[in-house]
Design an enzyme around this catalytic site. Structure first.
Site, PDB file in Angstrom:
ATOM      1  N   GLU A 178       0.820  -1.204   0.000  1.00 61.43           N
ATOM      2  CA  GLU A 178       0.000   0.000   0.000  1.00 61.43           C
ATOM      3  C   GLU A 178       0.860   1.264   0.000  1.00 61.43           C
ATOM      4  O   GLU A 178       0.593   2.220  -0.742  1.00 61.43           O
ATOM      5  CB  GLU A 178      -0.928   0.023   1.226  1.00 61.43           C
ATOM      6  CG  GLU A 178      -1.824  -1.194   1.361  1.00 61.43           C
ATOM      7  CD  GLU A 178      -1.217  -2.295   2.216  1.00 61.43           C
ATOM      8  OE1 GLU A 178      -1.960  -2.869   3.030  1.00 61.43           O
ATOM      9  OE2 GLU A 178      -0.010  -2.581   2.063  1.00 61.43           O
ATOM     10  N   ALA A 224      12.771 -43.520   1.638  1.00 70.75           N
ATOM     11  CA  ALA A 224      12.573 -44.617   0.686  1.00 70.75           C
ATOM     12  C   ALA A 224      12.799 -45.919   1.437  1.00 70.75           C
ATOM     13  O   ALA A 224      13.699 -46.014   2.280  1.00 70.75           O
ATOM     14  CB  ALA A 224      13.545 -44.502  -0.482  1.00 70.75           C
ATOM     15  N   ALA A 275      20.382 -52.165   3.090  1.00 67.63           N
ATOM     16  CA  ALA A 275      20.762 -53.563   3.297  1.00 67.63           C
ATOM     17  C   ALA A 275      21.581 -53.677   4.572  1.00 67.63           C
ATOM     18  O   ALA A 275      21.979 -52.678   5.181  1.00 67.63           O
ATOM     19  CB  ALA A 275      21.549 -54.077   2.100  1.00 67.63           C
ATOM     20  N   SER A 298      22.376 -48.406   0.378  1.00 64.01           N
ATOM     21  CA  SER A 298      20.978 -48.049   0.129  1.00 64.01           C
ATOM     22  C   SER A 298      20.740 -47.490  -1.265  1.00 64.01           C
ATOM     23  O   SER A 298      19.603 -47.169  -1.605  1.00 64.01           O
ATOM     24  CB  SER A 298      20.512 -47.025   1.174  1.00 64.01           C
ATOM     25  OG  SER A 298      21.279 -45.838   1.089  1.00 64.01           O
ATOM     26  N   ASP A 330      26.908 -40.614   3.022  1.00 65.50           N
ATOM     27  CA  ASP A 330      26.551 -40.579   1.597  1.00 65.50           C
ATOM     28  C   ASP A 330      27.140 -39.410   0.826  1.00 65.50           C
ATOM     29  O   ASP A 330      27.117 -39.415  -0.408  1.00 65.50           O
ATOM     30  CB  ASP A 330      25.019 -40.528   1.445  1.00 65.50           C
ATOM     31  CG  ASP A 330      24.338 -41.748   2.057  1.00 65.50           C
ATOM     32  OD1 ASP A 330      24.988 -42.802   2.155  1.00 65.50           O
ATOM     33  OD2 ASP A 330      23.150 -41.630   2.439  1.00 65.50           O
ATOM     34  N   GLU A 390      15.105 -35.032   4.582  1.00 63.05           N
ATOM     35  CA  GLU A 390      15.536 -36.175   3.787  1.00 63.05           C
ATOM     36  C   GLU A 390      16.760 -36.845   4.424  1.00 63.05           C
ATOM     37  O   GLU A 390      17.633 -37.360   3.726  1.00 63.05           O
ATOM     38  CB  GLU A 390      15.828 -35.741   2.346  1.00 63.05           C
ATOM     39  CG  GLU A 390      15.772 -36.891   1.376  1.00 63.05           C
ATOM     40  CD  GLU A 390      15.937 -36.458  -0.067  1.00 63.05           C
ATOM     41  OE1 GLU A 390      16.219 -37.346  -0.889  1.00 63.05           O
ATOM     42  OE2 GLU A 390      15.800 -35.263  -0.371  1.00 63.05           O
TER      43      GLU A 390
END
Length: 344
Positions: free
Chosen positions: A55, A157, A166, A171, A203, A269
């Site tokens: 505004e 997952a 495993a 993975s 990872d 994640e």
């Protein structure tokens, strides 16, 4: 009070203008100022925290004579508090605006109430014009106001028998290419992607959103939670956004910090430990479980302790959608409100 055709057109334009503003700690808001005959006098939008609200941005293009008696069309109720900027409701009153048409009420306990202030000053106020379109535009921001923190999606997952890896810890890859591509699209829709240091060390993920090897236009900010040091050469340090590191394990504090950074949607994640921690703390608003038609056995469960000691403590979910992704299946779920459970 009826909305004129000119005001309706101005609201459509204000919604377009609002989209120019950044998503963040403040909502995207647009404004159009109309002369009494419906002619557009000025336009504005909120350009980010600390800048003039929509505004005031529009009013700044007008002379006092032009503003007096005009109509302000705004996508959100003019605010009623002093923060980094003053209250927009008072700015409209001081400018001599005679009528305000807005789409959505401001849900803030402190910032809301602008319409009441305007009416008390003799300004004609009409609410609700194109409310659904305005709600869709700032849905994520509204969700943050409702929750008091960013919206959290927890993703994992798993094999058909509920394993994330495993027995030797490998993975990659449980799921197939279609499922992995879907994950990257959903990463790109988030503002931040969160993992634990265990995932980073095991990872070395880049935590980017990609289409094949190509980075998607929108990248989530990488967030790493945990006390262990992230190596200097870790892939996450080469992310387009500087990583945010949280050495503690207080998830509520992490989310509070991310909210202050303007993060609205968080994509968790990490591994089973982090996913389970968010669920156990009641901080998972949406769950994405990618299920592959493989059996792994062993003890590498997709989730660990989520605070369920007995079956009556089970965390019930509503599955909103089952999505086939090649040979895999995605379950999109959310927590079921205990008050809505049958027999409750």
């Amino acid at each position: 009070m009826a909305v004129t055709e000119a005001e309706r057109d101005a609201m459509s334009r204000a919604l377009e203008l609002a989209g120019n503003g950044p998503r963040g700690i403040n909502p995207q808001v647009g404004a159009v100022i109309l002369a009494p005959d419906g002619t557009v006098l000025a336009e504005g939008w909120h350009r980010g925290a600390g800048t003039p609200h929509a505004e005031v941005d529009a009013l700044s293009a007008l002379t006092p004579a032009q503003a007096r008696g005009a109509t302000a069309v705004v996508t959100l109720e003019p605010c009623n508090h002093t923060g980094r900027t003053g209250p927009c409701a008072q700015a409209l009153i001081d400018a001599g605006i005679a009528r305000v048409v807005y789409a959505l009420d401001d849900p803030g306990a402190v910032s809301g109430g602008g319409a009441e202030r305007l009416r008390a000053a003799g300004v004609e106020v009409v609410a609700g014009e194109k409310a659904e379109e305005a709600r869709a535009l700032i849905a994520d921001w509204l969700e943050v106001q409702r929750l008091g923190r960013p919206h959290v999606t927890v993703k994992w997952a798993q094999s058909l028998d509920g394993r994330a890896a495993a027995s030797d810890g490998t993975s990659q890859w449980i799921t197939g290419p279609a499922a992995r591509a879907d994950v990257h699209r959903r990463r790109a829709a988030a503002d931040a992607i969160v993992v634990g240091t265990g995932t980073v060390l095991a990872d070395d993920p880049a935590l980017t959103a990609r289409d094949g090897d190509v980075l998607l236009p929108h990248q989530p900010v990488p967030v790493v939670i945990g006390s262990r040091e992230t190596p200097a050469d870790a892939a996450v340090r080469r992310h387009p956004h500087a990583p945010v590191f949280h050495p503690g394990h207080d998830l509520t504090a992490v989310l509070a910090d991310l909210r202050e950074r303007g993060i609205q949607r968080v994509f968790v994640e990490g591994g089973p430990t982090l996913a389970s921690a968010f669920i156990a703390a009641g901080l998972a608003d949406s769950i994405l479980a990618y299920i592959a038609p493989v059996l792994l056995g062993g003890d590498r469960l997709a989730l660990t302790d989520v605070g369920v000691a007995t079956i009556t403590d089970a965390r019930h979910l509503v599955v909103d959608e089952w999505v086939p992704l090649g040979p895999d299946l995605l379950a999109i779920a959310r927590p079921l409100d205990p008050a809505t459970r049958e027999g409750a």
